[in-house]
Design a protein around this motif. Structure first.
Motif, PDB file in Angstrom:
ATOM      1  N   CYS A 130      -7.609   2.023   5.690  1.00  0.00           N
ATOM      2  CA  CYS A 130      -6.603   3.090   5.696  1.00  0.00           C
ATOM      3  C   CYS A 130      -7.260   4.464   5.799  1.00  0.00           C
ATOM      4  CB  CYS A 130      -5.741   2.994   4.437  1.00  0.00           C
ATOM      5  SG  CYS A 130      -4.686   1.526   4.388  1.00  0.00           S
ATOM      6  N   GLN A 131      -8.345   4.654   5.065  1.00  0.00           N
ATOM      7  CA  GLN A 131      -9.062   5.935   5.131  1.00  0.00           C
ATOM      8  C   GLN A 131      -9.559   6.194   6.548  1.00  0.00           C
ATOM      9  OE1 GLN A 131      -9.563   8.071   2.319  1.00  0.00           O
ATOM     10  NE2 GLN A 131     -10.187   9.505   3.919  1.00  0.00           N
ATOM     11  N   ALA A 132     -10.004   5.139   7.228  1.00  0.00           N
ATOM     12  CA  ALA A 132     -10.559   5.289   8.573  1.00  0.00           C
ATOM     13  C   ALA A 132      -9.519   5.753   9.589  1.00  0.00           C
ATOM     14  CB  ALA A 132     -11.181   3.969   9.033  1.00  0.00           C
ATOM     15  N   VAL A 133      -8.233   5.476   9.326  1.00  0.00           N
ATOM     16  CA  VAL A 133      -7.184   5.931  10.247  1.00  0.00           C
ATOM     17  C   VAL A 133      -6.454   7.152   9.690  1.00  0.00           C
ATOM     18  CG1 VAL A 133      -6.897   3.632  11.231  1.00  0.00           C
ATOM     19  CG2 VAL A 133      -5.417   4.335   9.337  1.00  0.00           C
ATOM     20  N   GLY A 134      -7.054   7.790   8.677  1.00  0.00           N
ATOM     21  CA  GLY A 134      -6.503   9.040   8.163  1.00  0.00           C
ATOM     22  C   GLY A 134      -5.372   8.878   7.171  1.00  0.00           C
ATOM     23  N   LEU A 135      -5.360   7.753   6.440  1.00  0.00           N
ATOM     24  CA  LEU A 135      -4.301   7.495   5.466  1.00  0.00           C
ATOM     25  C   LEU A 135      -4.926   7.159   4.106  1.00  0.00           C
ATOM     26  CD1 LEU A 135      -1.917   5.281   7.649  1.00  0.00           C
ATOM     27  CD2 LEU A 135      -1.538   7.666   6.978  1.00  0.00           C
ATOM     28  N   PRO A 136      -5.267   8.160   3.303  1.00  0.00           N
ATOM     29  CA  PRO A 136      -5.862   7.883   1.990  1.00  0.00           C
ATOM     30  C   PRO A 136      -4.895   7.091   1.104  1.00  0.00           C
ATOM     31  CG  PRO A 136      -6.054  10.211   2.571  1.00  0.00           C
ATOM     32  CD  PRO A 136      -5.131   9.598   3.571  1.00  0.00           C
ATOM     33  N   PHE A 171       3.736   0.552   2.890  1.00  0.00           N
ATOM     34  CA  PHE A 171       3.745  -0.503   3.902  1.00  0.00           C
ATOM     35  C   PHE A 171       2.991  -1.712   3.372  1.00  0.00           C
ATOM     36  CE2 PHE A 171      -0.056   1.964   4.872  1.00  0.00           C
ATOM     37  CZ  PHE A 171      -1.018   1.029   5.202  1.00  0.00           C
ATOM     38  N   GLU A 172       3.190  -2.851   4.042  1.00  0.00           N
ATOM     39  CA  GLU A 172       2.449  -4.066   3.722  1.00  0.00           C
ATOM     40  C   GLU A 172       1.379  -4.289   4.781  1.00  0.00           C
ATOM     41  OE1 GLU A 172       4.797  -7.568   3.204  1.00  0.00           O
ATOM     42  OE2 GLU A 172       6.103  -6.651   1.680  1.00  0.00           O
ATOM     43  N   ILE A 173       0.224  -4.755   4.335  1.00  0.00           N
ATOM     44  CA  ILE A 173      -0.847  -5.101   5.264  1.00  0.00           C
ATOM     45  C   ILE A 173      -1.426  -6.452   4.853  1.00  0.00           C
ATOM     46  CG2 ILE A 173      -2.560  -3.758   3.944  1.00  0.00           C
ATOM     47  CD1 ILE A 173      -3.975  -3.208   6.649  1.00  0.00           C
ATOM     48  N   THR A 174      -1.624  -7.315   5.836  1.00  0.00           N
ATOM     49  CA  THR A 174      -2.175  -8.650   5.590  1.00  0.00           C
ATOM     50  C   THR A 174      -3.512  -8.773   6.305  1.00  0.00           C
ATOM     51  OG1 THR A 174       0.033  -9.631   5.389  1.00  0.00           O
ATOM     52  CG2 THR A 174      -1.797 -11.133   5.840  1.00  0.00           C
ATOM     53  N   ILE A 175      -4.537  -9.161   5.552  1.00  0.00           N
ATOM     54  CA  ILE A 175      -5.874  -9.375   6.106  1.00  0.00           C
ATOM     55  C   ILE A 175      -6.359 -10.756   5.668  1.00  0.00           C
ATOM     56  CG2 ILE A 175      -6.436  -6.911   6.081  1.00  0.00           C
ATOM     57  CD1 ILE A 175      -8.139  -7.449   3.566  1.00  0.00           C
ATOM     58  N   HIS A 176      -7.404 -11.259   6.329  1.00  0.00           N
ATOM     59  CA  HIS A 176      -7.973 -12.528   5.870  1.00  0.00           C
ATOM     60  C   HIS A 176      -9.462 -12.410   5.562  1.00  0.00           C
ATOM     61  CE1 HIS A 176      -8.457 -12.996  10.376  1.00  0.00           C
ATOM     62  NE2 HIS A 176      -9.682 -13.202   9.956  1.00  0.00           N
ATOM     63  N   VAL A 202       0.837  -1.196   0.000  1.00  0.00           N
ATOM     64  CA  VAL A 202       0.000   0.000   0.000  1.00  0.00           C
ATOM     65  C   VAL A 202       0.875   1.250   0.000  1.00  0.00           C
ATOM     66  CG1 VAL A 202      -1.982   1.109   1.104  1.00  0.00           C
ATOM     67  CG2 VAL A 202      -1.522  -1.305   1.547  1.00  0.00           C
ATOM     68  N   ARG A 203       0.483   2.234  -0.798  1.00  0.00           N
ATOM     69  CA  ARG A 203       1.087   3.566  -0.703  1.00  0.00           C
ATOM     70  C   ARG A 203      -0.006   4.528  -0.269  1.00  0.00           C
ATOM     71  NH1 ARG A 203       3.203   6.273  -6.087  1.00  0.00           N
ATOM     72  NH2 ARG A 203       0.965   6.702  -6.269  1.00  0.00           N
ATOM     73  N   VAL A 204       0.254   5.241   0.815  1.00  0.00           N
ATOM     74  CA  VAL A 204      -0.742   6.161   1.365  1.00  0.00           C
ATOM     75  C   VAL A 204      -0.164   7.567   1.436  1.00  0.00           C
ATOM     76  CG1 VAL A 204      -1.944   4.400   2.718  1.00  0.00           C
ATOM     77  CG2 VAL A 204      -0.018   5.642   3.744  1.00  0.00           C
ATOM     78  N   LYS A 240      -1.212   4.547  14.426  1.00  0.00           N
ATOM     79  CA  LYS A 240      -2.033   4.071  13.317  1.00  0.00           C
ATOM     80  C   LYS A 240      -1.777   2.592  13.034  1.00  0.00           C
ATOM     81  CE  LYS A 240      -2.693   8.631  11.358  1.00  0.00           C
ATOM     82  NZ  LYS A 240      -2.452   9.590  10.264  1.00  0.00           N
ATOM     83  N   ILE A 241      -0.544   2.159  13.247  1.00  0.00           N
ATOM     84  CA  ILE A 241      -0.253   0.726  13.118  1.00  0.00           C
ATOM     85  C   ILE A 241      -1.072  -0.055  14.138  1.00  0.00           C
ATOM     86  CG2 ILE A 241       1.516  -1.050  13.417  1.00  0.00           C
ATOM     87  CD1 ILE A 241       3.554   0.942  12.317  1.00  0.00           C
ATOM     88  N   ARG A 242      -1.097   0.432  15.384  1.00  0.00           N
ATOM     89  CA  ARG A 242      -1.869  -0.256  16.432  1.00  0.00           C
ATOM     90  C   ARG A 242      -3.349  -0.299  16.080  1.00  0.00           C
ATOM     91  NH1 ARG A 242       1.773   2.547  19.845  1.00  0.00           N
ATOM     92  NH2 ARG A 242       0.262   4.230  20.169  1.00  0.00           N
ATOM     93  N   GLN A 243      -3.872   0.793  15.506  1.00  0.00           N
ATOM     94  CA  GLN A 243      -5.279   0.812  15.113  1.00  0.00           C
ATOM     95  C   GLN A 243      -5.575  -0.260  14.063  1.00  0.00           C
ATOM     96  OE1 GLN A 243      -5.239   5.338  14.452  1.00  0.00           O
ATOM     97  NE2 GLN A 243      -7.395   4.949  14.906  1.00  0.00           N
ATOM     98  N   LEU A 244      -4.731  -0.327  13.041  1.00  0.00           N
ATOM     99  CA  LEU A 244      -4.944  -1.309  11.978  1.00  0.00           C
ATOM    100  C   LEU A 244      -4.798  -2.732  12.506  1.00  0.00           C
ATOM    101  CD1 LEU A 244      -2.943   0.478   9.132  1.00  0.00           C
ATOM    102  CD2 LEU A 244      -5.427   0.175   9.211  1.00  0.00           C
ATOM    103  N   GLU A 245      -3.837  -2.934  13.400  1.00  0.00           N
ATOM    104  CA  GLU A 245      -3.585  -4.278  13.919  1.00  0.00           C
ATOM    105  C   GLU A 245      -4.600  -4.701  14.974  1.00  0.00           C
ATOM    106  OE1 GLU A 245       1.108  -5.053  13.081  1.00  0.00           O
ATOM    107  OE2 GLU A 245       0.577  -4.277  15.073  1.00  0.00           O
ATOM    108  N   SER A 246      -5.341  -3.746  15.515  1.00  0.00           N
ATOM    109  CA  SER A 246      -6.375  -4.070  16.501  1.00  0.00           C
ATOM    110  C   SER A 246      -7.740  -4.265  15.859  1.00  0.00           C
ATOM    111  CB  SER A 246      -6.474  -2.950  17.549  1.00  0.00           C
ATOM    112  OG  SER A 246      -5.250  -2.797  18.224  1.00  0.00           O
TER     113      SER A 246
END
Length: 236
Positions: A194-200, A178-183, A136-138, A146-152
């Motif tokens: 990403c938008q929800a944590v202020g990273l378009p 950055f890299e993000i892994t979801i399932h 992802v490029r934001v 913001k990392i903690r928000q995404l990981e939580s």
């Protein structure tokens, strides 16, 4: 061996299970000359299964294709506006293919296509928690908060997301990689998180699906998975 009709139709590569269910409900499917009921089972080795009066075809050997989807391409079979689709890129494959999930119009990267409707359903179902990793490029900076928000997990309009895994990358001017892994597989999920944590998001590319990666596959190109890779996919 008897199986549900929608599973047999999907396994024959004619439709997804959901679409097959709609065919059954509409009375388009017959078993031994009788209109089938939703939830009915049949044995293709003993029963005559017909769709719109045509026998259920013998199942094609299962194949799965790994495509490097370019941006500006839809994950749909037809577009009323005439925009290019991923199926335009695999026209020379002689079987009907289904996409395993979707990548939106501007998202690039790894997309699986298969003629095995049951496999497509299995891999796309969130119950199986198949990892999907995106580069992802934001716009903005990926701070520890913001990392903690995404990981939580992030609260979106359709509910809380499952926790993600984040690996920060390089900062480039006003942008961060950055890299993000979801399932999960919600619509435009990574962009919305990403938008929800202020990273378009300014660029999004799927780089891995479970154990599969793009390797050196160029955008718009594809390769067929090996029998060993197909076995591993089915075991997920």
């Amino acid at each position: 061996m008897k199986q549900r009709l929608q599973k047999l139709i999907a396994a024959a590569g004619l439709a997804s299970r959901r679409q097959a269910e709609s065919w059954i409900a509409a009375g388009r499917v017959r078993v031994n000359g009788r209109v089938a009921r939703l939830g009915e089972q049949a044995d293709p080795s003993r029963d005559c299964i017909e769709i719109d009066g045509r026998p259920l075809p013998r199942r094609e050997p299962p194949i799965c294709i790994l495509l490097n989807k370019p941006a500006g391409c839809l994950t749909t079979r037809r577009d009323p506006q005439g925009r290019p689709t991923v199926f335009d890129l695999v026209r020379d494959v002689p079987v009907r293919l289904f996409a395993v999930g979707r990548l939106d119009y501007n998202t690039e990267g790894l997309l699986l296509l298969t003629n095995d409707g049951a496999l497509a359903h299995h891999l796309a179902h969130p119950r199986h928690e198949v990892d999907k990793t995106y580069l992802v490029r934001v716009r903005g900076r990926l701070t520890p908060q913001k990392i903690r928000q995404l990981e939580s997990g992030v609260r979106l309009e359709d509910g809380m997301t499952a926790p993600a895994r984040v690996r920060p990358g390089a900062q480039s001017g006003s942008h961060q990689w950055f890299e993000i892994t979801i399932h999960e597989g919600r619509n435009r999920q990574v962009r919305r998180m990403c938008q929800a944590v202020g990273l378009p998001v300014s660029r999004l590319r799927r780089i891995r699906f479970a154990f599969l990666d793009l390797g050196d596959l160029a955008p718009g190109r594809w390769r067929k998975l090996s029998p060993q890779e197909l076995v591993r996919l089915k075991s997920l």
